[in-house]
Write an enzyme that holds these catalytic residues in place. Sequence first.
Site, PDB file in Angstrom:
ATOM      1  N   CYS A 155      14.530  42.051 -18.244  1.00 52.08           N
ATOM      2  CA  CYS A 155      15.565  42.968 -18.705  1.00 52.08           C
ATOM      3  C   CYS A 155      15.016  43.749 -19.891  1.00 52.08           C
ATOM      4  O   CYS A 155      14.372  43.188 -20.771  1.00 52.08           O
ATOM      5  CB  CYS A 155      16.791  42.153 -19.120  1.00 52.08           C
ATOM      6  N   ASP A 175       1.865  10.366   2.733  1.00 46.94           N
ATOM      7  CA  ASP A 175       2.570  11.301   3.602  1.00 46.94           C
ATOM      8  C   ASP A 175       1.567  12.309   4.156  1.00 46.94           C
ATOM      9  O   ASP A 175       1.438  13.419   3.646  1.00 46.94           O
ATOM     10  CB  ASP A 175       3.675  11.998   2.808  1.00 46.94           C
ATOM     11  N   GLU A 193       0.845  -1.198   0.000  1.00 50.30           N
ATOM     12  CA  GLU A 193       0.000   0.000   0.000  1.00 50.30           C
ATOM     13  C   GLU A 193       0.879   1.246   0.000  1.00 50.30           C
ATOM     14  O   GLU A 193       1.870   1.283   0.728  1.00 50.30           O
ATOM     15  CB  GLU A 193      -0.881   0.017   1.273  1.00 50.30           C
ATOM     16  N   LYS A 226       2.552   4.498   1.012  1.00 55.12           N
ATOM     17  CA  LYS A 226       2.649   5.136   2.334  1.00 55.12           C
ATOM     18  C   LYS A 226       2.347   6.615   2.142  1.00 55.12           C
ATOM     19  O   LYS A 226       3.193   7.386   1.700  1.00 55.12           O
ATOM     20  CB  LYS A 226       4.047   4.921   2.927  1.00 55.12           C
ATOM     21  N   CYS A 243      20.132  44.511 -15.192  1.00 55.75           N
ATOM     22  CA  CYS A 243      20.372  43.174 -15.741  1.00 55.75           C
ATOM     23  C   CYS A 243      21.819  42.760 -15.481  1.00 55.75           C
ATOM     24  O   CYS A 243      22.748  43.507 -15.810  1.00 55.75           O
ATOM     25  CB  CYS A 243      20.099  43.174 -17.243  1.00 55.75           C
ATOM     26  N   LYS A 296      10.868   2.706   2.419  1.00 56.40           N
ATOM     27  CA  LYS A 296      10.897   4.139   2.129  1.00 56.40           C
ATOM     28  C   LYS A 296      11.563   4.432   0.792  1.00 56.40           C
ATOM     29  O   LYS A 296      12.486   3.733   0.377  1.00 56.40           O
ATOM     30  CB  LYS A 296      11.673   4.888   3.232  1.00 56.40           C
ATOM     31  N   TYR A 307      -6.843   2.411   6.086  1.00 56.66           N
ATOM     32  CA  TYR A 307      -6.015   1.237   5.815  1.00 56.66           C
ATOM     33  C   TYR A 307      -5.860   0.288   7.001  1.00 56.66           C
ATOM     34  O   TYR A 307      -5.251  -0.762   6.861  1.00 56.66           O
ATOM     35  CB  TYR A 307      -4.632   1.639   5.312  1.00 56.66           C
ATOM     36  N   CYS A 339      21.083  42.803 -25.012  1.00 57.16           N
ATOM     37  CA  CYS A 339      21.452  41.843 -23.980  1.00 57.16           C
ATOM     38  C   CYS A 339      21.874  40.510 -24.587  1.00 57.16           C
ATOM     39  O   CYS A 339      21.133  39.919 -25.375  1.00 57.16           O
ATOM     40  CB  CYS A 339      20.260  41.637 -23.054  1.00 57.16           C
ATOM     41  N   CYS A 398      23.698  42.615 -19.101  1.00 59.84           N
ATOM     42  CA  CYS A 398      23.960  43.782 -19.960  1.00 59.84           C
ATOM     43  C   CYS A 398      23.806  45.109 -19.228  1.00 59.84           C
ATOM     44  O   CYS A 398      23.979  46.160 -19.828  1.00 59.84           O
ATOM     45  CB  CYS A 398      23.047  43.744 -21.182  1.00 59.84           C
TER      46      CYS A 398
END
Length: 704
Positions: A450, A141, A137, A139, A432, A336, A248, A456, A435
């Site tokens: 920018c 969290d 099953e 797990k 920026c 895990k 479960y 640039c 440039c």
Amino acid sequence: MKKPTKGPATSLNRTIPVAKMDRDIAALELADLASEIAAHRAAYYQADAPVITDAAFDALEKRNAAIEKRFPDLIRPDGPSKSVGAQAAAGFRKVKHAVPMLSLDNAFSEEDVREFDARIRRFLGLSEDEKIEFTAEPKIDGLSFSALYEHGRLVIAATRGDGSEGEDITANIKTIKQMPDMLMGDAPKVVEIRGEVYMDKADFAAMNEAQAAKGAKTFANPRNAAGGALRQLDPKITASRPLKMFAYAWGAADKTPWETQWEYLQQLKRWGFPVSPQSKLCKSVDDVLKVYAALNEDRADLPFDIDGVVYKVNRLDWQRRLGFVSRAPRWGIAHKFAAERAQTVLEHIEIQVGRTGKLTPVAHLKAVNVGGVSVTRSTLHNEDEIERKDVRIGDTVVIQRAGDVIPQVVEVVDADSAAHKKRPKFKFPDRCPICDSRVVREEGEVAKRCTGGLFCEAQAVERLRHFTSRDAFDIEGLGEERLQMFFAEGLIKDPADIFSLEKHRAKLESFEGWGQKSIDNLFTAIERRRTIPFEKFIYALGIPQVGQATARLLAQHYGDFKTWRKATVAASKGDDEARAELTSIDSIGPATADDIVGFFGEKHNLEILDRLEEALTIEDFLRADTTNSPIAGQTVVFTGTLVRMSRNEAKAKAQALGAKVAGSVSKKTDLVVAGPGAGSKLKEAEALGVKVIDEDAYLKLIGA
Ligand code: IVH
């Protein structure tokens, strides 16, 4: 789980006539009534928020009294007849679990799992070839809960707490739609259902966004968000959060007719509980490992977070024999997944500039292993995210890798520490880093951009590709691949360089595989484009939000490049009238105007425009033959309802006659055509003394 001394609000469907009640039922119902009546008293007396009518409340007290009269020895010291009003409201009540909520041992490798199987065989004295079935099953969290059902009705629910004592979350868990109030089908007298409360990843993201939008607390991950939601003292808040659940396991039960864990999972479904659909019945330890591999692969695509797979011996007679060692069963284990989170030090924040000029902050991290991968970089998304998480250079941060996604900085560890507070806050640059052009953030956008579009280097190849594309300069033989190469060789750095590429002819000839013919073709293609219509030129500049349609509107309005440039540079220097002229053009809003003005406010761009103007012939906008037009060169505004033609039709016709159509009235407006319902624009025109005529007069004027 034992009932607490002061009960929660429950709502037993009290159908058994008191005269036919047996002692057991009477005791249960008195306990239940004690808690429900106490809760209603609290709602009434303390919160000033009764949840049932006075009559319904009276009926509860009456039933309680009737049961007490028939079974006087069952009268509870905490019963409603013994207490008045309500106790002071506090935090959550503690609830002792009748059957402790234990945890599972962890397995981190295939070897651990095989050892788990071998241990079971040894304990049960099974031979190598005896089959052991397992359930596998996911797990989940989330947060585990235990919910007591008596005669099929949910009576009380608690968190896991320390395993032997949790907190009463009955009112909160009842707000979860998936949580049955009443078991379906055959219900045992007593059963404690155990499972996990969690939040879907998508719901979590949406909730966090909504929280952020109203300046409220946001959560680092779905698990924390679920925890926060479940532990609200006000169940109304819990109800507003998108919680879900899976069941479960079981705790106390007066009978357990199911013979396997798998059968129990089916029973849970019949009772109406959600069971995670990824749960599988496996024939062997090899099978469980296959389920593990598949879930590990798919976990990023699952709607909820899982941190492993739980294996349980399927046969309950074996489970009973195996029993427990200290705090965990011998019959189960949690396999895990490799940790996908880790802590490390944020050493530096780099600002990267994307192909479209978007600035993205990137965290440089002290190398750390996350789920088997060494991570040294992680995205910080944007300015707001840095601010929200208050990430500062030198902080220890939690980073997370979800599937193939780029690692993310989740949160700062010890954000309350003096060390963190001593570090300077990160200041997002306003220039920026590539440039040195100005950086802007448009209204309603999270990204900073920018403005050095043409100049640039980070944006150069993308801009060049746009510049030479079909709807712009349409230069054949100058596709992305060649532009990449010319850029890398330093031959073309910006669009103006294209028109002086001739001076690098010798270099081109030295390139492998470049024949005289292809070089000639390229130069012919470039030469052909030295003359370009004004609107195509505007579009080619690649100003954010200025597509072909807007480019055409601009060309039409300003007529020629010099006029446009002069007006827009003026706007960039704070000339309000010039800016107002820009936004007066239909469909050019403030955000687009900002982009245009931003582009002309950047001196690097102007230098490139100088060179382009020198190299090119930018044709004036081709106006229709308007020698006989009564409105040629005039600026016209339509307002109110037009009866004889649509707004678009009117606009197109006016433009064909050489007029400019504006969206708002200013000193520059020559004529306002006002239909019924005209409002502020009409007033404005009158205030400014602009000529106003109605639709009929207008049609007569243009001879239609
Ligand atoms: S069975 C006696 N099944 O994992 C063991 N637990 O480390 C009873 N969990 O506290 C737990 N999914 O919060 C079980 N399918 C599942 C689970 C599961 C998640 C969590 C649960 C428990 C922890 C055990």
